[in-house]
Design an enzyme around this catalytic site. Sequence first.
Site, PDB file in Angstrom:
ATOM      1  N   ASP A   1      -9.966  -4.909  -2.842  1.00 48.54           N
ATOM      2  CA  ASP A   1      -8.830  -4.086  -2.438  1.00 48.54           C
ATOM      3  C   ASP A   1      -9.334  -2.671  -2.153  1.00 48.54           C
ATOM      4  O   ASP A   1     -10.036  -2.082  -2.981  1.00 48.54           O
ATOM      5  CB  ASP A   1      -7.787  -4.067  -3.558  1.00 48.54           C
ATOM      6  CG  ASP A   1      -6.437  -3.584  -3.050  1.00 48.54           C
ATOM      7  OD1 ASP A   1      -6.171  -3.682  -1.840  1.00 48.54           O
ATOM      8  OD2 ASP A   1      -5.642  -3.102  -3.881  1.00 48.54           O
TER       9      ASP A   1
ATOM     10  N   TYR B   1      -8.421   1.374  -0.404  1.00 51.27           N
ATOM     11  CA  TYR B   1      -7.565   2.507  -0.778  1.00 51.27           C
ATOM     12  C   TYR B   1      -7.568   3.423   0.439  1.00 51.27           C
ATOM     13  O   TYR B   1      -7.904   4.586   0.346  1.00 51.27           O
ATOM     14  CB  TYR B   1      -8.242   3.153  -1.991  1.00 51.27           C
ATOM     15  CG  TYR B   1      -7.499   4.136  -2.828  1.00 51.27           C
ATOM     16  CD1 TYR B   1      -6.233   3.853  -3.335  1.00 51.27           C
ATOM     17  CD2 TYR B   1      -8.088   5.358  -3.162  1.00 51.27           C
ATOM     18  CE1 TYR B   1      -5.579   4.763  -4.151  1.00 51.27           C
ATOM     19  CE2 TYR B   1      -7.438   6.258  -3.983  1.00 51.27           C
ATOM     20  CZ  TYR B   1      -6.183   5.949  -4.476  1.00 51.27           C
ATOM     21  OH  TYR B   1      -5.544   6.849  -5.303  1.00 51.27           O
TER      22      TYR B   1
ATOM     23  N   HIS C   1      -1.302   7.707   0.926  1.00 49.96           N
ATOM     24  CA  HIS C   1      -1.168   7.050  -0.371  1.00 49.96           C
ATOM     25  C   HIS C   1      -2.133   7.655  -1.392  1.00 49.96           C
ATOM     26  O   HIS C   1      -1.739   7.991  -2.514  1.00 49.96           O
ATOM     27  CB  HIS C   1      -1.425   5.547  -0.230  1.00 49.96           C
ATOM     28  CG  HIS C   1      -1.483   4.815  -1.537  1.00 49.96           C
ATOM     29  ND1 HIS C   1      -0.376   4.627  -2.342  1.00 49.96           N
ATOM     30  CD2 HIS C   1      -2.521   4.237  -2.197  1.00 49.96           C
ATOM     31  CE1 HIS C   1      -0.737   3.960  -3.432  1.00 49.96           C
ATOM     32  NE2 HIS C   1      -2.028   3.719  -3.373  1.00 49.96           N
TER      33      HIS C   1
ATOM     34  N   ARG D   1      -3.625  12.831 -11.238  1.00 49.56           N
ATOM     35  CA  ARG D   1      -4.517  13.941 -11.597  1.00 49.56           C
ATOM     36  C   ARG D   1      -3.881  15.248 -11.140  1.00 49.56           C
ATOM     37  O   ARG D   1      -4.382  15.915 -10.223  1.00 49.56           O
ATOM     38  CB  ARG D   1      -5.895  13.762 -10.919  1.00 49.56           C
ATOM     39  CG  ARG D   1      -6.675  12.524 -11.362  1.00 49.56           C
ATOM     40  CD  ARG D   1      -8.028  12.412 -10.633  1.00 49.56           C
ATOM     41  NE  ARG D   1      -7.855  12.315  -9.190  1.00 49.56           N
ATOM     42  CZ  ARG D   1      -7.586  11.190  -8.524  1.00 49.56           C
ATOM     43  NH1 ARG D   1      -7.488  10.057  -9.172  1.00 49.56           N
ATOM     44  NH2 ARG D   1      -7.421  11.209  -7.218  1.00 49.56           N
TER      45      ARG D   1
ATOM     46  N   GLU E   1       2.900  -2.957  -3.982  1.00 50.63           N
ATOM     47  CA  GLU E   1       2.109  -2.187  -3.026  1.00 50.63           C
ATOM     48  C   GLU E   1       2.082  -2.972  -1.726  1.00 50.63           C
ATOM     49  O   GLU E   1       1.614  -4.116  -1.696  1.00 50.63           O
ATOM     50  CB  GLU E   1       0.670  -1.952  -3.530  1.00 50.63           C
ATOM     51  CG  GLU E   1       0.592  -0.994  -4.711  1.00 50.63           C
ATOM     52  CD  GLU E   1      -0.826  -0.512  -5.003  1.00 50.63           C
ATOM     53  OE1 GLU E   1      -1.793  -1.224  -4.640  1.00 50.63           O
ATOM     54  OE2 GLU E   1      -0.974   0.573  -5.609  1.00 50.63           O
TER      55      GLU E   1
ATOM     56  N   GLU F   1       0.607  -3.915   1.673  1.00 51.32           N
ATOM     57  CA  GLU F   1      -0.737  -3.827   2.235  1.00 51.32           C
ATOM     58  C   GLU F   1      -0.925  -4.868   3.334  1.00 51.32           C
ATOM     59  O   GLU F   1      -0.180  -5.841   3.426  1.00 51.32           O
ATOM     60  CB  GLU F   1      -1.796  -4.079   1.143  1.00 51.32           C
ATOM     61  CG  GLU F   1      -1.591  -3.245  -0.109  1.00 51.32           C
ATOM     62  CD  GLU F   1      -2.791  -3.240  -1.036  1.00 51.32           C
ATOM     63  OE1 GLU F   1      -3.834  -3.822  -0.674  1.00 51.32           O
ATOM     64  OE2 GLU F   1      -2.673  -2.648  -2.131  1.00 51.32           O
TER      65      GLU F   1
ATOM     66  N   ASP G   1       0.213  -6.140  -3.561  1.00 52.63           N
ATOM     67  CA  ASP G   1      -0.708  -5.958  -4.690  1.00 52.63           C
ATOM     68  C   ASP G   1       0.087  -5.396  -5.871  1.00 52.63           C
ATOM     69  O   ASP G   1       0.032  -4.206  -6.179  1.00 52.63           O
ATOM     70  CB  ASP G   1      -1.826  -5.006  -4.269  1.00 52.63           C
ATOM     71  CG  ASP G   1      -2.886  -4.869  -5.335  1.00 52.63           C
ATOM     72  OD1 ASP G   1      -3.239  -5.893  -5.939  1.00 52.63           O
ATOM     73  OD2 ASP G   1      -3.355  -3.744  -5.572  1.00 52.63           O
TER      74      ASP G   1
ATOM     75  N   ARG H   1       1.848   0.153 -13.508  1.00 46.93           N
ATOM     76  CA  ARG H   1       1.289   1.516 -13.506  1.00 46.93           C
ATOM     77  C   ARG H   1       0.957   2.020 -14.895  1.00 46.93           C
ATOM     78  O   ARG H   1       0.027   2.833 -15.060  1.00 46.93           O
ATOM     79  CB  ARG H   1       2.291   2.481 -12.852  1.00 46.93           C
ATOM     80  CG  ARG H   1       2.692   2.108 -11.452  1.00 46.93           C
ATOM     81  CD  ARG H   1       1.497   2.112 -10.519  1.00 46.93           C
ATOM     82  NE  ARG H   1       1.900   1.798  -9.154  1.00 46.93           N
ATOM     83  CZ  ARG H   1       1.029   1.603  -8.164  1.00 46.93           C
ATOM     84  NH1 ARG H   1      -0.276   1.670  -8.385  1.00 46.93           N
ATOM     85  NH2 ARG H   1       1.454   1.312  -6.961  1.00 46.93           N
TER      86      ARG H   1
ATOM     87  N   GLN I   1      -2.230   0.228 -16.052  1.00 52.73           N
ATOM     88  CA  GLN I   1      -3.298   0.786 -15.227  1.00 52.73           C
ATOM     89  C   GLN I   1      -3.706   2.196 -15.684  1.00 52.73           C
ATOM     90  O   GLN I   1      -4.903   2.510 -15.784  1.00 52.73           O
ATOM     91  CB  GLN I   1      -2.810   0.823 -13.774  1.00 52.73           C
ATOM     92  CG  GLN I   1      -3.831   1.288 -12.752  1.00 52.73           C
ATOM     93  CD  GLN I   1      -3.221   1.398 -11.336  1.00 52.73           C
ATOM     94  OE1 GLN I   1      -2.099   0.971 -11.091  1.00 52.73           O
ATOM     95  NE2 GLN I   1      -3.982   1.967 -10.427  1.00 52.73           N
TER      96      GLN I   1
ATOM     97  N   LYS J   1      -3.571  -4.797 -12.483  1.00 50.74           N
ATOM     98  CA  LYS J   1      -3.511  -5.455 -11.175  1.00 50.74           C
ATOM     99  C   LYS J   1      -3.711  -6.963 -11.258  1.00 50.74           C
ATOM    100  O   LYS J   1      -3.224  -7.691 -10.394  1.00 50.74           O
ATOM    101  CB  LYS J   1      -4.623  -4.900 -10.280  1.00 50.74           C
ATOM    102  CG  LYS J   1      -4.607  -3.401 -10.080  1.00 50.74           C
ATOM    103  CD  LYS J   1      -3.651  -3.003  -8.980  1.00 50.74           C
ATOM    104  CE  LYS J   1      -3.848  -1.562  -8.554  1.00 50.74           C
ATOM    105  NZ  LYS J   1      -3.001  -1.240  -7.390  1.00 50.74           N
TER     106      LYS J   1
ATOM    107  N   THR K   1      -1.347 -11.183  -7.278  1.00 51.20           N
ATOM    108  CA  THR K   1      -1.373 -10.551  -5.965  1.00 51.20           C
ATOM    109  C   THR K   1      -0.762 -11.565  -4.999  1.00 51.20           C
ATOM    110  O   THR K   1      -1.216 -12.711  -4.953  1.00 51.20           O
ATOM    111  CB  THR K   1      -2.817 -10.237  -5.533  1.00 51.20           C
ATOM    112  OG1 THR K   1      -3.439  -9.441  -6.543  1.00 51.20           O
ATOM    113  CG2 THR K   1      -2.851  -9.492  -4.212  1.00 51.20           C
TER     114      THR K   1
ATOM    115  N   THR L   1      -2.507   0.277  -0.352  1.00 51.23           N
ATOM    116  CA  THR L   1      -1.121   0.585  -0.010  1.00 51.23           C
ATOM    117  C   THR L   1      -1.031   1.338   1.310  1.00 51.23           C
ATOM    118  O   THR L   1      -1.730   2.330   1.506  1.00 51.23           O
ATOM    119  CB  THR L   1      -0.500   1.450  -1.118  1.00 51.23           C
ATOM    120  OG1 THR L   1      -0.678   0.761  -2.352  1.00 51.23           O
ATOM    121  CG2 THR L   1       0.975   1.683  -0.865  1.00 51.23           C
TER     122      THR L   1
ATOM    123  N   GLU M   1       5.247   6.070  -5.380  1.00 55.74           N
ATOM    124  CA  GLU M   1       5.386   7.201  -4.464  1.00 55.74           C
ATOM    125  C   GLU M   1       6.854   7.469  -4.130  1.00 55.74           C
ATOM    126  O   GLU M   1       7.280   8.620  -4.097  1.00 55.74           O
ATOM    127  CB  GLU M   1       4.609   6.906  -3.176  1.00 55.74           C
ATOM    128  CG  GLU M   1       3.113   6.806  -3.383  1.00 55.74           C
ATOM    129  CD  GLU M   1       2.408   6.192  -2.187  1.00 55.74           C
ATOM    130  OE1 GLU M   1       2.206   4.959  -2.178  1.00 55.74           O
ATOM    131  OE2 GLU M   1       2.086   6.949  -1.253  1.00 55.74           O
TER     132      GLU M   1
END
Lengths: 391, 391
Positions: A104, A106, A111, A120, A175, A177, A209, A213, A216, A229, A233, A322, A336
């Site tokens: 997977d 990113y 995203h 962060r 997610e 994708e 996916d 959260r 994770q 995850k 899937t 995503t 999001e």
Amino acid sequence: MTEHPFGRHNLAYGTAVLDGAPRLVVRMDDDVVDLATACAALRPDLVELVDAAVLNPLLEAGPESWRALRTAVRAWHDDDLASYRRPLAGLELRLPFEVADYVDFYASEHHATNVGRLFRPDGEPLTPNWKHLPIGYHGRSGTVVVSGTDIVRPAGQLRTRAAPRFGPSERLDFEAEIGFVLGNATERAHPIPLEQAREHIFGMCLVNDWSARDIQAWETVPLGPFLGKSFATSLSAWVVPLDAFDDARVRPPDRDESLLPYLDDARLEPWGFDVELTVELNGIPISRPPFASMYWTAAQMLAHMTVNGASLRAGDLFASGTVSGAHEGQLGSLLELSRGGTEPLRLADGTERGFLLDGDEVVIRASVPARESRPELGLGEVRGRILPHAR
Amino acid sequence: MTEHPFGRHNLAYGTAVLDGAPRLVVRMDDDVVDLATACAALRPDLVELVDAAVLNPLLEAGPESWRALRTAVRAWHDDDLASYRRPLAGLELRLPFEVADYVDFYASEHHATNVGRLFRPDGEPLTPNWKHLPIGYHGRSGTVVVSGTDIVRPAGQLRTRAAPRFGPSERLDFEAEIGFVLGNATERAHPIPLEQAREHIFGMCLVNDWSARDIQAWETVPLGPFLGKSFATSLSAWVVPLDAFDDARVRPPDRDESLLPYLDDARLEPWGFDVELTVELNGIPISRPPFASMYWTAAQMLAHMTVNGASLRAGDLFASGTVSGAHEGQLGSLLELSRGGTEPLRLADGTERGFLLDGDEVVIRASVPARESRPELGLGEVRGRILPHAR
């Protein structure tokens, strides 16, 4: 142009249970054709490619075989096919290929920026490597399931101010994708340059996916996502051949950093795709992520994934990560859309969602929209409903 | 007790090329026995478990079959077996199972602490989650290779003070690990409690998780190791049944944090193993990592890996992560032995190593050492030589 999104310009492959046995089929409008049966009558030389329950033998066979089969099927006359067509409605569909390795990526700047801000808050949203290479990681192949499969809410360790506690995820997410299905295996130490991506990318599908959260967030440093995850899937039931997307190619966004030669696609055919996704929650549209906005392309992801000498197997799958666009209505995850749960999404039915509730059903659909020069090209849907945690 | 380390107390399984075809064999001292041929004569009811090139059908069949076969083979008389034994010397050995999903853990406190100090010199060496759960991630199944396979030095993006550059890894490393081979598949949403680990862990092997530290360092934030690991992972040619380790069980180290119930093994049979590893570089011993020092056990890793509802397939593999003990001579990677390359290791041949050079051969061996009450139990070796990057 108006034509069925699964018309002759598409010819998506899938696996349907016919007379009790899973068989490889090609979709034509709202029918399916058992490929082995049709080939036995119309093109016996191609039977060995398709006499299977899954795509893997065809994926193994390589791009010349992919094109020979597609060309043959496109050329079949309606009269010849009539006796092999069966209505899709009511058929059970299975996963159309055995997944070898699943990676997977990113690849959406929007995203990655949104997630970076949430996870962060005190740092730069994008890590320093992000515009130099397509970030990716390996996921769990064994829990890839076909559209329509129920998803049991996962449980796991959840961070508290004191010691972690154990319980069902309270921040379960989707997610949206796009997935790329690979064939034409390679040996180790034989990277796939950008120019050869077409020889290994067989087709595209839709991927949800699913992500817990909270699980994770607690587990992810230092080795990345794992149990947040790996519970499931979901994949669409149809793999649309790459050749069907020739009229949908678009230039990817301008690159902000000059790229190392193995990723520099400036002089290549464009590998962006004008695919529009839609996300529905319990039948209510909540987002329209544009795949054309992805920063990294499939060819770049494949070149990067193999540049260290990693080999490829038929049935390998990689997903884009995503798909989120620049605008509010284009975000590909609830994380999001609800800003980490702090601003719950108001649905048209009057309810709110920070994250998914038990019983929620997520349906992601995608197509290349019709233009004057091209008909709509369907990718179908990937659908899944959340079941409560059992224990 | 003195006995051959691959005697009747062991009965390791492997895949040997016999008369041109890969066949599942059991090892007896320095011979192999073709299982399908021997079973056809001596235990026809067991033939279907072993009439294969790999262990996967046996792994599928589950623990009752594993024990039935082991019991049968142990009971065979030397006279009966004589005509089925073939000398191991000179036989080509293959990977003894098709790897489904591959997960790599990070279960040595000493290793995680050493790496944390090197990679995050300004922070706590262990992340806050480390003593609450066994950290792990998915690796690439498609590049798992059998002992003896040459390893081409990978290339990739390497960080510089300015933009990254591309080139062959300059910090190529080994990681000495123990692997656990799984069978008796489960469905999604059916976690495997600690008490049921024996029903799914078929056996143990040796793993060298080759690592390109420079590629890894640049790519790893935020989604974890990817190309720094995925170019190759080497496995020993022998899978030693879990039942052979009954006399090697030891208590794992005391736990510093109280564990959530699904990981709390205080009242269980001990899942530590008194396995001693040795690492040789070009024939020169450089380390003796003690597996008994691992903080997290195989049962805990399996319970954690499935607690979110992830299902298991026959052929799944998980590895312990680098085995490093508390002392200088017990470190399981060059990264640790050379303190990130800053204090090159002096070899007995007068050369120095920060990281691996082209032509270097790493051999990791392991066994349960002999005691008065038990003979030595061999796991064999995992061997690999570095070839130069080709381009």
